[in-house]
Design a protein around this motif. Structure first.
Motif, PDB file in Angstrom:
ATOM      1  N   PRO A 103       0.810  -1.228   0.000  1.00  0.00           N
ATOM      2  CA  PRO A 103       0.000   0.000   0.000  1.00  0.00           C
ATOM      3  C   PRO A 103       0.839   1.272   0.000  1.00  0.00           C
ATOM      4  O   PRO A 103       0.350   2.352  -0.277  1.00  0.00           O
ATOM      5  N   CYS A 132       1.261   1.289  -6.052  1.00  0.00           N
ATOM      6  CA  CYS A 132       0.803   0.933  -4.701  1.00  0.00           C
ATOM      7  C   CYS A 132      -0.683   0.598  -4.749  1.00  0.00           C
ATOM      8  O   CYS A 132      -1.412   1.117  -5.610  1.00  0.00           O
ATOM      9  N   TRP A 133      -1.093  -0.244  -3.823  1.00  0.00           N
ATOM     10  CA  TRP A 133      -2.448  -0.802  -3.900  1.00  0.00           C
ATOM     11  C   TRP A 133      -3.219  -0.655  -2.597  1.00  0.00           C
ATOM     12  O   TRP A 133      -2.636  -0.594  -1.523  1.00  0.00           O
ATOM     13  N   ARG A 134      -4.535  -0.589  -2.715  1.00  0.00           N
ATOM     14  CA  ARG A 134      -5.389  -0.712  -1.533  1.00  0.00           C
ATOM     15  C   ARG A 134      -6.630  -1.492  -1.953  1.00  0.00           C
ATOM     16  O   ARG A 134      -7.022  -1.429  -3.128  1.00  0.00           O
ATOM     17  N   ARG A 143     -10.091   4.547  -6.855  1.00  0.00           N
ATOM     18  CA  ARG A 143      -9.110   3.665  -7.464  1.00  0.00           C
ATOM     19  C   ARG A 143      -8.477   2.765  -6.423  1.00  0.00           C
ATOM     20  O   ARG A 143      -8.416   3.096  -5.236  1.00  0.00           O
ATOM     21  N   ARG A 144      -8.015   1.607  -6.860  1.00  0.00           N
ATOM     22  CA  ARG A 144      -7.355   0.681  -5.949  1.00  0.00           C
ATOM     23  C   ARG A 144      -5.836   0.672  -6.174  1.00  0.00           C
ATOM     24  O   ARG A 144      -5.114  -0.029  -5.457  1.00  0.00           O
ATOM     25  N   GLU A 145      -5.396   1.409  -7.171  1.00  0.00           N
ATOM     26  CA  GLU A 145      -3.944   1.445  -7.394  1.00  0.00           C
ATOM     27  C   GLU A 145      -3.563   2.850  -7.833  1.00  0.00           C
ATOM     28  O   GLU A 145      -4.359   3.583  -8.391  1.00  0.00           O
ATOM     29  N   HIS A 146      -2.355   3.242  -7.508  1.00  0.00           N
ATOM     30  CA  HIS A 146      -1.775   4.450  -8.091  1.00  0.00           C
ATOM     31  C   HIS A 146      -0.264   4.290  -8.085  1.00  0.00           C
ATOM     32  O   HIS A 146       0.256   3.352  -7.470  1.00  0.00           O
TER      33      HIS A 146
END
Ligand SMILES: OCc1cccc(Br)n1
Length: 445
Positions: A103, A132-134, A143-146
């Protein structure tokens, strides 16, 4: 390319496909929820942004490092109730290991510094750009990634590190055409909150949790913040004292309240003095409400914001002098920031600062008939070896080639014709001026 959409799936686009037993299935053409594809136009913008991240890192003399996106879950198990640890994209792999799509990147940096041990000389300055992910319930459709640009300095105990990192952020904004009228950098120190907690004899183990709660100031109502603080066991007197100090926007007022011998005040005064010397004083302002939402910060914290107040924080960071000991190592002073790839693009769009990144190539080489495909290949190959970007067209009509040249912004059209080739020549058309001339194929560059 024609994709027949037989049945719309939940994602929207679809196409028919056959599985191994020939049964008709429906493939959802969208990427997984909360994630993005980067088709060429979007990828050019991303590459442009990342090239600016890299150029600033180079001028700041930082070294690039990288890590797996997959990390051990143990790196991110923290008890302070941070949003980032409550939304871990975590799972058990086929070997029964608890892993996560990371994350954030700071724990990986810390892991590598510990692993490198005595083989690295301090201070060290590392940067990386990574996804990075959530895992957030898609209720809010976020969004779940950036992608995040991270700049971190290990082994620099004084606020020189913070001053260096803030310069990197300002240099990046200036490279993109953003000014201190568009964006400010709010800064404070967690030692401010530490001093207040000490005034009310609040136990050390509540520090991280209290920071995570007060970081929600501005996002939750004051009543909700007070309720959460009381629930940790703080007295209402302490809660009022915290909120009163955190509402300060003047360093001199802070000095009046806390006294000038408090480390927080000394650190911040030193940092503001550095800002004058670096030449970015008009970018920064003191704001005691800045605490940032990560549990491990221990000192100066900062975040960049758009002065219109329409967007979320553009980037943020701070000092984390005690993170390494949570991984079983001796502590090394550290400071860093994360700069995401999403809010900055929203800001650039809003300011009309997105660059023209249309596709551009140098040459299109086109054989005027089939028997010249070989010579056209050798012309294209020799130009590529000289560093030209070359598109080799064939099986097309000349009319299509001219349209294609316009579409991909080619500078030149190199036509390989029979009569010219027999004389060792090719025809060159400069597309911007329509100028046309013959040149010896072996002299082309
Ligand atoms: O800034 C928090 C965060 C972490 C991972 C992925 C995304 Br999108 N956002």
């Amino acid at each position: 390319l024609c994709i027949s959409s037989s049945t719309l799936t939940h994602g929207g686009d679809s196409s028919t496909s056959t599985s191994s037993d020939g049964a008709l299935g429906v493939v959802d053409l969208n990427p997984p929820r909360g994630t993005r594809d980067f088709p060429p136009e979007d990828m050019r913008l991303r590459t442009w942004l990342f090239d600016n991240f890299r150029e600033v890192s180079r001028t700041m003399a930082f070294e690039e490092v990288d890590f797996p996106v997959l990390e051990s879950e143990a790196l991110f198990i923290r008890k302070a109730g941070e949003e980032i640890t409550q939304q871990l994209y975590n799972f058990e792999d086929k070997g029964g290991r608890r892993v996560v799509l990371r994350p954030e990147i700071t724990p990986s940096l810390a892991r590598l510094v510990i692993k490198q041990g005595k083989s690295v000389s301090l201070p060290l300055k590392w940067f990386t750009i990574g996804q990075c992910w959530r895992y957030e319930r898609m209720t809010r459709g976020r969004r779940r990634e950036h992608y995040q640009w991270n700049m971190d300095i290990f082994g620099m105990p004084k606020v020189r590190a913070e001053a260096e990192l803030i310069q990197a952020i300002v240099l990046l904004f200036e490279r993109l055409g953003i000014t201190s009228s568009d964006v400010g950098i709010r800064l404070s120190s967690r030692k401010v909150l530490q001093a207040v907690l000490n005034m009310y004899s609040i136990p050390e183990h509540l520090f991280a949790q209290v920071c995570v709660i007060v970081d929600k100031l501005g996002k939750l109502s004051r009543e909700e913040i007070e309720k959460e603080l009381i629930s940790t066991g703080l007295s209402s007197e302490a809660v009022q004292g915290i909120i009163e100090v955190l509402s300060l926007k003047s360093l001199s007022k802070l000095e009046e309240v806390l006294g000038s011998d408090v480390e927080a005040v000394a650190d911040l005064k030193k940092l503001f003095s550095f800002a004058e010397q670096y030449g970015y004083a008009d970018w920064i302002c003191f704001d005691a409400s800045v605490v940032r939402g990560l549990a491990y910060y221990t000192g100066v914290v900062f975040e960049a914001f758009d002065r219109k107040g329409e967007l979320r924080a553009i980037c943020g960071g701070g000092r984390y002098d005690k993170l390494l000991s949570t991984f079983g190592s001796e502590d090394v002073p550290a400071c860093g920031f994360g700069f995401g790839d999403a809010v900055i693009v929203e800001l650039l769009k809003e300011k009309g600062l997105l660059p023209d990144l249309s596709r551009q190539i140098d040459d299109i080489v086109f054989p005027l008939d089939e028997e010249l495909e070989g010579p056209a290949s050798s012309v294209a190959s020799s130009l590529r070896k000289k560093g030209r970007s070359v598109d080799l067209a064939e099986d097309k009509r000349l009319k299509w080639v001219f349209k294609h040249a316009e579409r991909i912004n080619a500078s030149r059209l190199i036509l390989v014709g029979k009569s010219e080739w027999e004389r060792g020549m090719v025809r060159v058309k400069i597309l911007s001026t329509r100028e046309e001339f013959e040149v010896k194929a072996c002299d082309l560059e």
